[in-house]
Write an enzyme that holds these catalytic residues in place. Structure first.
Site, short mmCIF file in Angstrom:
data_model
loop_
_atom_site.label_atom_id
_atom_site.label_comp_id
_atom_site.label_asym_id
_atom_site.label_seq_id
_atom_site.Cartn_x
_atom_site.Cartn_y
_atom_site.Cartn_z
N GLY A 1 0.82 -1.22 0.00
CA GLY A 1 0.00 0.00 0.00
C GLY A 1 0.85 1.26 0.00
N GLU B 1 2.45 -8.16 -1.45
CA GLU B 1 1.21 -8.70 -0.89
C GLU B 1 1.08 -10.20 -1.12
OE1 GLU B 1 1.58 -5.93 -2.55
OE2 GLU B 1 0.22 -4.36 -1.87
#
Ligand code: T1G
Length: 697
Positions: free
Chosen positions: A102, A125
Site C-alpha cells: 500500500g 502482498e
C-alpha cells in the site's frame, strides 16, 4: 490534527509528513491523517505543490498487517489513494527505505515520484496470500507494462531505485540520505516548471502495447509449478489482466473483488501468521530485552564434513573469519575444496561474483589443533553423533578457549546438558542445531541447557540474525522440537507402509499437503544410514525399537541418493525419485516375515496418522516447556522442514482444522493402534475442554 501525519508548508511546498514507527504502516490513524493533511494542503493557497514524505527508516511499508481480519475502518486505502490522485495540486512522493504494498500504491497515486538510490519498491502482498488491493494491479502495468508488473506482483520481490527508474515507476533517483531535502528540491522543480498533475490511471501506451497478448496465459502456465498449491498468485494475474480488459474504474472494482477473495482465504491467515511468528520467535520468553550480547568476531568450527563446511560458510557469508579444525589434513583439504566448489557453483548461477567467492574463501582457514582457538569467541562442534566423542572434544575446548568463549554443539539429538557437564563452563555451552544444507536452510534451533546463561542465549539469538538465520529457542530433549516431531512422523510413515501403503503413496499425501518432499524422499536425501544408526543406537540402549523394512534397505547398502538407490532409485546425476519394484519386494517379504496381511489404506488415514501424531507431539513439547509458544513450533517446521507457510505451520493448521477434531482422531488411533505416540497430550485435552486454541497460549 493527527499525531502520525502532519502538514506544514516550506515556501511554496506543502509538506505532508508521516511519522508512525516502526515502518509507517497504513493504520487507520495514518489513513485518516493522510486525508486530513491533503485537505490542509488543498486549502493552503500558498502551497503550489505538495510533498509526501516519511520520518524514520522507511517510506510507507504497506497496509498495517495487524489490522487484517478486523473490520475495516474508513477511509479505506483505495479511497485515500484516489483522493491523492485527484488532487488539483501536483503531489510528489519522496521514497526512502522500502515503499511496499500500500506504500507503493500510495506513491503511485501521487503525480511524481523521487527516490533515494538506496531505496527499494515492491508489491509483496502475494507473500501474505494477498494481492495489491489499492490500485497497484491497475497502475503498475500502466507504468511498467504487463510482463514486469506480473513479475513484480506475483513474486513480491523488491526492485531497486535504479531499476524502478528504468521501468518508469519513479521519475528521478538521487544519491544522499536526506530524503526530505531531496523531496523538497524535486517538488520545487515541479513548481518552478509549472508541471501539471499527471495521473497514472490516464497513461495508456503500455496498456495498448500489451492488449490481447498471450502474456497472461503464459504467466499462468509458469505459475503452475512455481506457485503449486497457492491461491493468490493466480488471482494476481487475473487482477493485472483486468487492467488490459476493463476501463480503469472497473479494473479497480475487479481488483477489489479478487483482493477480498484472497483476504478471506485460509492461506492469507496462514501467511500472515507466519510473517509475525517469524519476528516473534526472536523475542525469547523470560529473556530480558536488554540482556547483554557478546561480540562474535572470530569463530571456530570442528569438523569439515557436510555440516561443518556448511556452518562455516554462514560465517564467511556474514564477513566473520572462521577456522575449521579437523584431525587429518586430508579431511581438512577435502572440506575446504567442497566449500570452494559450493561458492563457485553459486557464482556460476550469478548469485555472487567471483570476487565475493575469493573474499569469502579468504575468511575461512583450517587447522589441525585447537591451539588456534585460543582467541575465538565461539566454537561450533559438528562431528558425528557420538556422545563420548563430543564430551572429549568439549573437555579439550574448555582448556583451549579463552574465558567467555561460547562452546556450541550442532548435535541434532544428544543432550546439551550432558555435553556441558564435560566442561567447567556449562553457562557458556549451548546447542546451535543447523539444518542440512547448513548454508541454505534458514532454521537454527538454539538449544538452551539447564545452565546456559541468559547472555549466551541472547548472543545466540542475535548471532542467528547476523548470519541470516531464523533462530528458535528450544529446550533440551531427544530431538529438541523439529526432529522429535519428525521422528514420530517417520515412525508412522514406516508403519503405514508395513500395513499396506506404498512409500510413494505416503510421500504423495505429504507433497499434496504442500511439503517440498515426502518422508521417504527426504530419508533418501539425508541418507537412510542416519535413521538406521539412530535406531541401532536406541536398540543398543535397550529401547524397544520395532524392526523395519528400512533396516533391510540400509543393510543391503541402499542408502538413498548417495548410492543411487534407497527407498527409490535414482538415475545418474538425477535426483528424481523413481519407485523401485525391488523395494516393493523387500517390503512384501518383510510383511510376510512379520505375519502382516497388507490392506488398502486411504490417503486421509495417511494424512491424519502422519500429521496428527506430530501435532500431538507438539502439544507434549509445549506442556513440557521444550517450546515456549506454538508459534515457535510453527516456525521450526516452516523453516526447517518446508511445512507450507500458507498453512501457517503445524500448530496453526491444527487450530484451523479444530482441536476437537484432532483430539477425537488421536483418541481413536490410541484405541486402534496403541503406542505412547498416540496417548493424547494433556494440553490437547485441556485446550479442547476449554474451547481454546494453540494460538491462545
Ligand atoms: N504492518 C504492521 N507491522 C509491520 C509491517 C506492516 N506492514 N511491516 C513490518 N512491521 C513490523 C514488524 O512486525 C516488526 O514489528 C517491525 O515492523 C520491524 O519489521 C492494500 C493490503 C518493511 C522490509 O508486506 O517486509 O499493503 O517485531 O523486523 O527486517 O495492497 O518488515 O518490531 O514488533 O521485518 O527492517 C504489504 C512487510 C502489506 C511489508 C522491514 N507490505 N514488512 O524489514 O524489519 S499488505 C508488506 C516487511 C498491503 C495493500 C496491501 C519488513 C520491512 P516488531 P522487521 P526489517
Amino acid at each position: 490534527m493527527s499525531e502520525v501525519v502532519t502538514y506544514n508548508r516550506e515556501g511554496s511546498i506543502g509538506v505532508i509528513t508521516v511519522n508512525y514507527p516502526p515502518v509507517n504502516a497504513l493504520s487507520h490513524g495514518v489513513r485518516s491523517g493522510l486525508v486530513a493533511a491533503l485537505e490542509q494542503g488543498r486549502k493552503d493557497a500558498d502551497a503550489k505543490v505538495l510533498l509526501l514524505v516519511c520520518e524514520g527508516r522507511t517510506f510507507i511499508a504497506g497496509a498495517d498487517i495487524r489490522e487484517f481480519g478486523k473490520p475495516m475502518q474508513e477511509p479505506g486505502l483505495p479511497s485515500v489513494v484516489g483522493q491523492y490522485e485527484n488532487s488539483d495540486k501536483p503531489i510528489v512522493a519522496a521514497i526512502h527505505g522500502t515503499a511496499l504494498g500500500g506504500g507503493l500504491e500510495t506513491a503511485l497515486g501521487c503525480h511524481y515520484r523521487v527516490a533515494l538510490s538506496s531505496a527499494k519498491v515492491g508489491l509483496p502482498e502475494v507473500k501474505l496470500g494477498l494481492l495489491p488491493g489499492a490500485g497497484g494491479t491497475q497502475r503498475l502495468p500502466r507504468l511498467a507494462g504487463a510482463q514486469k508488473a506480473l513479475e513484480m506482483i506475483t513474486s513480491g520481490e523488491f526492485v531497486g531505485a535504479k531499476d524502478a527508474l528504468e521501468l518508469g515507476i519513479v521519475d528521478a533517483v538521487e544519491d544522499g540520505s536526506d530524503i526530505k531535502a531531496v523531496g523538497l528540491a524535486y517538488a520545487r522543480k515541479i513548481a518552478d516548471e509549472g508541471k501539471p498533475t499527471r495521473r497514472v490511471r490516464d497513461l495508456t501506451d503500455k496498456i495498448e502495447a500489451d492488449k490481447g497478448s498471450d502474456v497472461f496465459e503464459q504467466f499462468r502456465a509458469g505459475l503452475q509449478k512455481k506457485a503449486r498449491g497457492l491461491f493468490s498468485p493466480f488471482k494476481c494475474v487475473d487482477a493485472v489482466e483486468a487492467a488490459f480488459n476493463l476501463p480503469f474504474e472497473e479494473g479497480v472494482k475487479r481488483e477489489r473483488e479478487l483482493f477480498m477473495e484472497c483476504m478471506e482465504s485460509p492461506q492469507r491467515a496462514g501467511l500472515v501468521h507466519a510473517f509475525f511468528a517469524e519476528r516473534e520467535v526472536s523475542k525469547v520468553k523470560g529473556l530480558p530485552k536488554d540482556t547483554p550480547v557478546r561480540d562474535i568476531r572470530k569463530v571456530g568450527v570442528i569438523g569439515a564434513g557436510t555440516m561443518g563446511g556448511g556452518i562455516a560458510m554462514n560465517f564467511a557469508n556474514a564477513g566473520i573469519p572462521v577456522t575449521i579444525a579437523e584431525v587429518k589434513q586430508e579431511a581438512l583439504d577435502k572440506g575446504l575444496a567442497v566449500i570452494r566448489r559450493n561458492y563457485e557453483n553459486t557464482a556460476k548461477k550469478g548469485r555472487i561474483t567471483q570476487s565475493q567467492v575469493e573474499e569469502r574463501m579468504s575468511l575461512i582457514s583450517g587447522t589441525l589443533t585447537y591451539d588456534d582457538f585460543s582467541d575465538v569467541d565461539l566454537v561450533i562442534e559438528a562431528v558425528f553423533e557420538s556422545m563420548d566423542l563430543k564430551k572429549k572434544i568439549f573437555g579439550q575446548l574448555d582448556e583451549a578457549c579463552k574465558p567467555g568463549a561460547i562452546l556450541a554443539s550442532n548435535t541434532s539429538t544428544l543432550s546439551i546438558d550432558d555435553i556441558a557437564a564435560a566442561t567447567k563452563r556449562p553457562q557458556d555451552v549451548i546447542g546451535l542445531h543447523f539444518f542440512s544444507p547448513a548454508n541454505v536452510m534458514k532454521l537454527l534451533e538454539i538449544v538452551r541447557g539447564e545452565k546456559t546463561s541468559d547472555e549466551v542465549k541472547a548472543t545466540a539469538m542475535a548471532l542467528a540474525k547476523q548470519i541470516r538465520k531464523v533462530g528458535v529457542m528450544v529446550g533440551n530433549c531427544y530431538g529438541f522440537v523439529g526432529n522429535r516431531m519428525l521422528h514420530k512422523r517417520g515412525a508412522e510413515a514406516m508403519a503405514l507402509v508395513n500395513e499396506g501403503a506404498s512409500p510413494q503413496q505416503v510421500d504423495k499425501v505429504l507433497t499434496d499437503l504442500g511439503f517440498p518432499m515426502g518422508q521417504f524422499a527426504m530419508s533418501d536425501l539425508a541418507g537412510i544410514d542416519i535413521g538406521y544408526s539412530i535406531r541401532q543406537e536406541r536398540r543398543k540402549a535397550g529401547e524397544d525399537v520395532p524392526a523395519s523394512w528400512m533396516d533391510k534397505l540400509a543393510e543391503q547398502g541402499r542408502l538413498g541418493q548417495k548410492t543411487q538407490a534407497g527407498v527409490y532409485k535414482y538415475e545418474e546425476g538425477n535426483r528424481k525419485p523413481i519407485p523401485d519394484p525391488e523395494v516393493d519386494r523387500v517390503i512384501a517379504e518383510f510383511r510376510k516375515e512379520q505375519g502382516i496381511t497388507p490392506r488398502d489404506i486411504t490417503d486421509q488415514e495417511i494424512l491424519e496418522r502422519c500429521m496428527y501424531v506430530m501435532i500431538n507431539e507438539g502439544a507434549k513439547i509445549l506442556e513440557e516447556g521444550i517450546a515456549d509458544r506454538s508459534l515457535d513450533i510453527d516456525i521450526t517446521w516452516i523453516y526447517g522442514y518446508g511445512f507450507p507457510a500458507y498453512r501457517g505451520g503445524p500448530m496453526f493448521w491444527a487450530d484451523q482444522i479444530g482441536l476437537d477434531i484432532i483430539l477425537g482422531t488421536v483418541e481413536q488411533f490410541y484405541d486402534d493402534l496403541g503406542g505412547e505416540q498416540w496417548k493424547p497430550a494433556g494440553l490437547l485435552q485441556e485446550l479442547v475442554s476449554e474451547g481454546r486454541k494453540f494460538g491462545d497460549l
